[in-house]
Design an enzyme around this catalytic site. Structure first.
Site, PDB file in Angstrom:
ATOM      1  N   GLY A 166       0.803  -1.217   0.000  1.00  0.00           N
ATOM      2  CA  GLY A 166       0.000   0.000   0.000  1.00  0.00           C
ATOM      3  C   GLY A 166       0.837   1.269   0.000  1.00  0.00           C
ATOM      4  CG  ASP A 167       3.389   2.520   3.271  1.00  0.00           C
ATOM      5  OD1 ASP A 167       2.563   3.430   3.448  1.00  0.00           O
ATOM      6  OD2 ASP A 167       3.830   1.823   4.202  1.00  0.00           O
ATOM      7  CB  SER A 168       5.297   0.430  -2.833  1.00  0.00           C
ATOM      8  OG  SER A 168       6.317   0.109  -1.908  1.00  0.00           O
TER       9      SER A 168
END
Length: 470
Positions: free
Chosen positions: A222-224
């Site tokens: 999700g962060d990437s």
């Protein structure tokens, strides 16, 4: 198809870049001075052919989502100034595996091409320094909880009057507005709430719903994904700035990126399928719902690792490719009108999958891959990172590069770290890493004295008071 025929022309991108940059002197009532570190001097020729050369980015985010956005912009020529807390720095400096100096090799990768400045943003003098840097920047990237920068008088309302052209890229869990906006946003939670975790796992044979706990990829997806969306949004805002100013509008704008929404954006057709067919897509194990055949198939263990499970992924969902696959595995009986198109094969998925698995179990993954390649059926072994680094295709493409980490006191003066090179490849652009993630506060003097013009006495005072680091 060759790289030359598929890559974006850097010449065209440079034209767009020049349009973005023409407004700088007229809109800002400041004199911009470029940094002149040994690093930037040695890479000047490399930077000149990159599409974001001349764009200055102030990164005040931490860990993954915001910093990945900064990393991508830096790869393509932007000057990225990263603000970190004095003494400790970005928490990712010590995440996961750590090198002999106690610093994570991951940090050396995600912070490459950046300049580290240590400023305590919790203190008024520190916030004043950040504000001055923002006035001299084209982009600011942050991934604090919504409202944090406003509390510090560093939000768009505070900075845009000082720099109307500033692009304000904000990454959060749920966006800057809405009933969930005040929630702390972690990728793992947002992945669950986006529906992504629901479709990853083992299906219940009776209901098709999730059976047991969902399966998580062993990375912070999700962060990437949010970082990618943030970089894309930032470039769009830079490209639109000239047009906005030509219409009498401020060139700056806010790029509002949500981890939750970025993950929903990956979810293909699940929303229209639900809307039109009332279908709630569930998990499918290692296959893909509604597309047959594409799966991970068990293989005979290789002689080198006789006890290790072995799998190969085959994707033969195109009609002609499917026919070639069935011919190759000796099952022409599974070719014909009843198997002609994908929707026919979906109705007979178990039969088809069982036939493929029965064949792959009698061959090693290497043998299956060779046979599939000979008949132009897409197939690939499940590789680990060692396989990827040593892969001849990876090496031929230059996907993995060695980046030098200078270190005083090290036997050879430092060491090299392997990192994945920036993609996509742009024709005529050299996106190789210019330097590894820097030491904490390595560029304090260069930025705060060289750029902001702090006197030596003021610099020392701020250090003594803990406003900036050593």
């Amino acid at each position: 198809m060759s790289l030359k025929s598929t890559a974006v022309s850097c010449t065209a991108l440079s034209v767009a870049r020049d349009l973005v940059q023409k407004k700088i002197s007229g809109v800002r009532n400041v004199t911009r001075r470029r940094f002149h570190s040994d690093q930037s001097i040695s890479s000047a020729l490399t930077l000149s052919n990159l599409p974001l050369a001349g764009v200055r980015v102030l990164e005040v985010g931490q860990v993954i989502a915001g910093p990945l956005c900064g990393q991508l912009l830096g790869h393509y020529g932007a000057e990225v100034i990263k603000v970190e807390p004095p003494g400790v720095g970005d928490p990712l400096r010590v995440w996961r595996e750590r090198d002999e100096d106690g610093i994570s090799p991951w940090w050396r990768s995600i912070a490459r091409n950046k300049k580290s400045v240590t400023i305590d943003m919790r203190k008024e003098d520190g916030r004043s320094l950040v504000k001055k840097l923002a006035v001299k920047s084209d982009v600011i990237i942050e991934n604090f909880k919504p409202g944090t920068l406003e509390k510090w008088n560093l939000g768009p309302v505070d900075l845009h009057p000082l720099n109307p052209s500033l692009i304000f890229t904000r990454v959060s869990g749920y966006g800057q507005t809405g009933p969930w906006s005040s929630r702390p946003g972690y990728a793992s939670v947002c992945e669950a709430e986006s529906g992504f975790r629901y479709i990853n796992g083992t299906p219940d044979p009776a209901t098709g719903a999730l059976l047991g706990a969902p399966i998580r990829p062993n990375l912070s997806l999700g962060d990437s994904v949010a970082g990618l969306h943030a970089a894309f949004g930032t470039v769009l805002a830079l490209l639109s700035r000239k047009a906005r100013e030509a219409q009498g509008q401020p060139g700056g704008q806010t790029v509002d990126v949500s981890i939750f929404e970025s993950m929903v954006n990956l979810m293909e057709g699940i929303i229209p399928e639900y809307d039109r067919r009332n279908k709630i897509r569930g998990p499918s194990g290692s296959s893909l719902t509604g597309i047959v055949p594409t799966n991970a198939y068990p293989c005979k263990p290789s002689p080198e690792a006789p006890t290790a499970p072995s799998y190969i992924v085959i994707g033969a969902n195109s009609d002609s490719i499917y026919n070639r696959l069935m011919t190759a595995i000796g099952r022409p009986d599974l070719i014909g009108p009843n198997y002609a198109q994908n929707h026919h094969r979906v109705e007979r998925q178990a039969e088809i999958e069982d036939a493929i698995s029965a064949w792959t179990r009698t061959h090693t993954a290497e043998a299956v891959e060779e046979i599939m390649r000979a008949v132009s059926v897409p197939a690939g072994r499940v590789l680990n990172v060692k396989d990827i680094v040593e892969n001849p295709h990876t090496q031929a493409r230059g996907l993995v590069e060695d980046v030098w980490v200078p270190k005083k006191g090290a036997p050879a003066g430092g060491w090299s770290v392997k990192m994945s090179r920036a993609v996509p490849a742009l024709e005529g652009c050299d996106t190789q890493t210019r330097w590894a993630g820097p030491e904490l506060g390595e560029h304090n003097r260069e930025v705060l004295i060289g750029e902001l013009g702090l006197a030596e006495e003021e610099f020392v005072r701020l250090q003594q008071e803990g406003i900036i680091g050593e």
